[in-house]
Motif scaffolding. Structure first.
Motif, PDB file in Angstrom:
ATOM      1  N   UNK A  23      57.397  55.842  53.994  1.00 16.42           N
ATOM      2  CA  UNK A  23      58.650  56.584  54.158  1.00 16.42           C
ATOM      3  C   UNK A  23      59.724  56.054  53.213  1.00 16.42           C
ATOM      4  N   UNK A  24      59.850  54.736  53.109  1.00 17.13           N
ATOM      5  CA  UNK A  24      60.877  54.153  52.237  1.00 17.13           C
ATOM      6  C   UNK A  24      60.607  54.477  50.780  1.00 17.13           C
ATOM      7  N   UNK A  25      59.342  54.446  50.377  1.00 21.10           N
ATOM      8  CA  UNK A  25      58.991  54.750  48.986  1.00 21.10           C
ATOM      9  C   UNK A  25      59.259  56.214  48.666  1.00 21.10           C
ATOM     10  N   UNK A  26      58.853  57.095  49.562  1.00 27.32           N
ATOM     11  CA  UNK A  26      59.058  58.521  49.332  1.00 27.32           C
ATOM     12  C   UNK A  26      60.529  58.889  49.355  1.00 27.32           C
ATOM     13  N   UNK A  27      61.355  58.107  50.059  1.00 28.99           N
ATOM     14  CA  UNK A  27      62.788  58.410  50.158  1.00 28.99           C
ATOM     15  C   UNK A  27      63.472  58.343  48.805  1.00 28.99           C
ATOM     16  N   UNK A  28      62.884  57.611  47.857  1.00 30.38           N
ATOM     17  CA  UNK A  28      63.456  57.592  46.506  1.00 30.38           C
ATOM     18  C   UNK A  28      63.324  58.944  45.831  1.00 30.38           C
ATOM     19  N   UNK A  29      62.310  59.690  46.266  1.00 31.05           N
ATOM     20  CA  UNK A  29      62.072  61.018  45.693  1.00 31.05           C
ATOM     21  C   UNK A  29      62.755  62.102  46.525  1.00 31.05           C
ATOM     22  N   UNK A  30      62.624  61.998  47.868  1.00 30.95           N
ATOM     23  CA  UNK A  30      63.234  62.964  48.783  1.00 30.95           C
ATOM     24  C   UNK A  30      63.441  62.280  50.127  1.00 30.95           C
ATOM     25  N   UNK A  31      64.620  62.382  50.713  1.00 35.20           N
ATOM     26  CA  UNK A  31      64.917  61.700  51.983  1.00 35.20           C
ATOM     27  C   UNK A  31      64.292  62.409  53.175  1.00 35.20           C
ATOM     28  N   UNK A  32      62.991  62.240  53.341  1.00 35.31           N
ATOM     29  CA  UNK A  32      62.276  62.900  54.423  1.00 35.31           C
ATOM     30  C   UNK A  32      61.959  61.912  55.540  1.00 35.31           C
ATOM     31  N   UNK A  33      62.085  62.376  56.774  1.00 28.38           N
ATOM     32  CA  UNK A  33      61.747  61.542  57.919  1.00 28.38           C
ATOM     33  C   UNK A  33      60.255  61.643  58.215  1.00 28.38           C
ATOM     34  N   UNK A  63      65.554  72.879  69.220  1.00 32.11           N
ATOM     35  CA  UNK A  63      66.895  72.977  68.668  1.00 32.11           C
ATOM     36  C   UNK A  63      67.521  71.583  68.581  1.00 32.11           C
ATOM     37  N   UNK A  64      68.337  71.392  67.573  1.00 32.63           N
ATOM     38  CA  UNK A  64      69.094  70.149  67.386  1.00 32.63           C
ATOM     39  C   UNK A  64      68.188  68.911  67.428  1.00 32.63           C
ATOM     40  N   UNK A  65      67.059  68.985  66.723  1.00 33.42           N
ATOM     41  CA  UNK A  65      66.117  67.863  66.627  1.00 33.42           C
ATOM     42  C   UNK A  65      65.602  67.397  67.987  1.00 33.42           C
ATOM     43  N   UNK A  66      65.513  68.322  68.931  1.00 29.47           N
ATOM     44  CA  UNK A  66      64.896  68.050  70.228  1.00 29.47           C
ATOM     45  C   UNK A  66      64.035  69.254  70.597  1.00 29.47           C
ATOM     46  N   UNK A  67      63.102  69.061  71.521  1.00 27.91           N
ATOM     47  CA  UNK A  67      62.330  70.206  71.985  1.00 27.91           C
ATOM     48  C   UNK A  67      62.082  70.098  73.482  1.00 27.91           C
ATOM     49  N   UNK A  68      61.893  71.276  74.100  1.00 30.66           N
ATOM     50  CA  UNK A  68      61.891  71.379  75.557  1.00 30.66           C
ATOM     51  C   UNK A  68      60.716  72.236  76.018  1.00 30.66           C
ATOM     52  N   UNK A  70      58.506  64.855  56.783  1.00 33.81           N
ATOM     53  CA  UNK A  70      59.269  66.099  56.822  1.00 33.81           C
ATOM     54  C   UNK A  70      58.689  67.137  57.776  1.00 33.81           C
ATOM     55  N   UNK A  71      59.563  67.975  58.308  1.00 35.14           N
ATOM     56  CA  UNK A  71      59.151  69.079  59.172  1.00 35.14           C
ATOM     57  C   UNK A  71      60.225  70.154  59.096  1.00 35.14           C
ATOM     58  N   UNK A  72      59.795  71.370  58.857  1.00 38.62           N
ATOM     59  CA  UNK A  72      60.773  72.450  58.634  1.00 38.62           C
ATOM     60  C   UNK A  72      61.605  72.761  59.865  1.00 38.62           C
ATOM     61  N   UNK A  73      61.128  72.401  61.060  1.00 41.07           N
ATOM     62  CA  UNK A  73      61.883  72.679  62.278  1.00 41.07           C
ATOM     63  C   UNK A  73      62.836  71.552  62.661  1.00 41.07           C
ATOM     64  N   UNK A  74      62.754  70.425  61.955  1.00 44.02           N
ATOM     65  CA  UNK A  74      63.616  69.279  62.275  1.00 44.02           C
ATOM     66  C   UNK A  74      64.326  68.799  61.007  1.00 44.02           C
ATOM     67  N   UNK A  75      65.588  69.176  60.835  1.00 45.26           N
ATOM     68  CA  UNK A  75      66.344  68.652  59.697  1.00 45.26           C
ATOM     69  C   UNK A  75      66.435  67.128  59.736  1.00 45.26           C
ATOM     70  N   UNK A  76      66.482  66.561  60.940  1.00 46.10           N
ATOM     71  CA  UNK A  76      66.518  65.109  61.102  1.00 46.10           C
ATOM     72  C   UNK A  76      65.152  64.584  61.462  1.00 46.10           C
ATOM     73  N   UNK A  77      65.112  63.683  62.425  1.00 49.27           N
ATOM     74  CA  UNK A  77      63.870  63.019  62.788  1.00 49.27           C
ATOM     75  C   UNK A  77      63.057  63.852  63.787  1.00 49.27           C
ATOM     76  N   UNK A  78      61.763  63.873  63.583  1.00 47.18           N
ATOM     77  CA  UNK A  78      60.846  64.531  64.506  1.00 47.18           C
ATOM     78  C   UNK A  78      60.839  63.727  65.814  1.00 47.18           C
ATOM     79  N   UNK A 130      60.983  67.582  76.436  1.00 45.92           N
ATOM     80  CA  UNK A 130      59.541  67.317  76.362  1.00 45.92           C
ATOM     81  C   UNK A 130      59.237  65.834  76.193  1.00 45.92           C
ATOM     82  N   UNK A 131      60.092  65.112  75.475  1.00 48.41           N
ATOM     83  CA  UNK A 131      59.867  63.673  75.288  1.00 48.41           C
ATOM     84  C   UNK A 131      60.006  62.943  76.614  1.00 48.41           C
ATOM     85  N   UNK A 132      61.036  63.279  77.380  1.00 54.10           N
ATOM     86  CA  UNK A 132      61.216  62.649  78.689  1.00 54.10           C
ATOM     87  C   UNK A 132      60.075  63.019  79.637  1.00 54.10           C
TER      88      UNK A 132
END
Length: 428
Positions: free
Chosen positions: A353-363, A99-104, A318-326, A110-112
């Motif tokens: 990532x920078x090149x693809x961002x011109x087409x779609x802003x994906x992380x 949830x909220x671009x984090x996972x547990x 891109x990742x369907x579970x993370x609207x922001x950064x994975x 989980x990252x910590x």
């Protein structure tokens, strides 16, 4: 733990035949009302979801009928809510929350957790909810030998998932206790199976020892370069971050197998059969190939253009579970930035990532970060798939354990027949 000890965990103080009231239910009656096995009734008791009381002078337990009916209604309500939510299938789990671009993992970031503990320690946390600092997994030589013989018999072009699947089947055949689905037995299997799978892969460097962490042993199967501590730390962190990730396709396959009471080796094989798809475990390999092409051409623009021209999805973005950064990618990139030889691959990933961002802003997602790790470490394009499969084995075991505690065969959706209505004449 025996069923009798489960019954001691919670007790009602009501008599078996309260005056003017309904008599208490036996274990079998409670199981029938709930639609579960008797073993699962005691699992509800151990979780605090149901109270029980030992039968006076007997070894069985009795249950408050109102409590049992309330639990049955809650279970039906939860199932109905899942169906109404629009999800094709929703499964309750205590393992991973996203949830909220984090996972547990079991409520812990989980990252910590991955930053402070090894893959083996993270696996133990997911399996048991307890940390075992310094634990390493080892396998008896008999298990490793039979798995190696089976893998060595495969043709040279066999992929990593082919090898892991064959190793798992061979190890299963050599284990006469594989049909024991108790938690203790399955955990014992897991602690032996993971190092067996790694040891069965053909070594590139001098083989490690059973005292080495899984990450170091896996490195000797993936790269011909000597391992340095920063890169080993990145590999170990990648394994920890990939242990589990909600109900991915391979995890669902594992739970379906476990629902049918397939043993742990067979459930693992079900997961391995799914991850070869380009939309799952093989995605890291596609990102690896794209990175190498960008490094060869010197720019991401023509590579990304060709991917889009061919109508393909750009791997690693891109990742369907993370609207922001994975968060997994963010953690791995941070470690890779401290490894000098990863700099060219990191720059290529940023260019993509920078090149693809011109087409779609994906992380960037974890597949692109994993590709940077494998490409900069002299590993083959299949290495990301191997890392993913070994890492996810721990998560599959955790989900199998959860499913063994549920009603058997519950993972059986109903088919919606859309063919011609019978009766029809026999075909001529």
């Amino acid at each position: 733990m025996s069923f009798d000890r489960y019954g001691d965990l919670m007790r009602d103080q009501e008599p078996d035949h309260p005056a003017g009231g309904e008599r208490r239910l036996t274990t079998r009656e409670a199981a029938e009302l709930l639609g579960v096995k008797p073993e699962t009734v005691y699992a509800y008791v151990s979780r605090g979801q149901l109270g029980s009381r030992r039968t006076p002078g007997g070894r069985g337990s009795t249950f408050d009928p109102d409590q049992v009916r309330d639990l049955a209604r809650r279970n039906r309500r939860d199932s109905g809510a899942a169906a109404a939510s629009g999800h094709e299938l929703a499964v309750r789990t205590r393992l991973t929350l996203i949830e909220s671009d984090r996972f547990y993992y079991r409520g812990v970031d989980a990252v910590e957790l991955a930053a402070r503990h090894t893959y083996e320690e993270v696996a133990e946390w997911l399996w048991t909810g307890r940390l075992r600092p310094g634990i390493t997994f080892s396998a008896p030589e008999s298990s490793v030998a039979v798995a190696r013989r089976a893998v060595d018999a495969l043709p040279e072009h066999a992929g990593p998932t082919d090898r892991l699947r064959v190793a798992a089947v061979a190890a299963a055949v050599a284990d006469p206790l594989r049909f024991d689905l108790s938690e203790e037995a399955v955990l014992g299997t897991a602690r032996v199976l993971i190092p067996t799978l790694v040891a069965a892969l053909p070594p590139v460097l001098r083989d490690g020892t059973d005292r080495d962490p899984i990450a170091r042993r896996l490195w000797t199967r993936l790269s011909g370069r000597p391992a340095d501590e920063p890169t080993l730390r990145a590999l170990d962190t990648a394994l920890s971050l990939l242990v589990d990730h909600d109900l991915a396709a391979s995890t669902l396959a594992v739970r379906v197998a476990a629902s049918a009471r397939a043993h742990a080796y067979a459930a693992l094989s079900a997961g391995l059969g799914v991850i070869e798809g380009p939309l799952h475990g093989a995605a890291g390999g596609l990102a690896h190939r794209m990175l190498l092409e960008v490094l060869e051409v010197g720019s991401a623009a023509p590579v990304v253009a060709e991917e889009l021209r061919a109508g393909r999805r750009i791997p690693g973005l891109g990742h369907r579970l993370y609207p922001g950064e994975d968060p997994r990618a963010r953690a791995l990139f941070a470690l890779l930035e401290d490894i000098p030889r990863a700099a060219p691959a990191l720059a290529a990933a940023r260019d993509i990532q920078a090149t693809a961002a011109r087409h779609a802003p994906l992380h960037a997602n974890v597949d692109l970060a994993l590709a940077v790790l494998t490409a900069s470490s002299g590993m083959p394009t299949t290495a990301a798939e191997t890392i993913f499969a070994v890492a996810r084995t721990a998560g599959w075991i955790a989900h199998a354990l959860e499913e063994y505690g549920e009603r058997p065969l519950r993972m059986r959706p109903s088919g919606l027949y859309s063919g011609p209505r019978p009766p029809r004449p026999l075909p001529q």
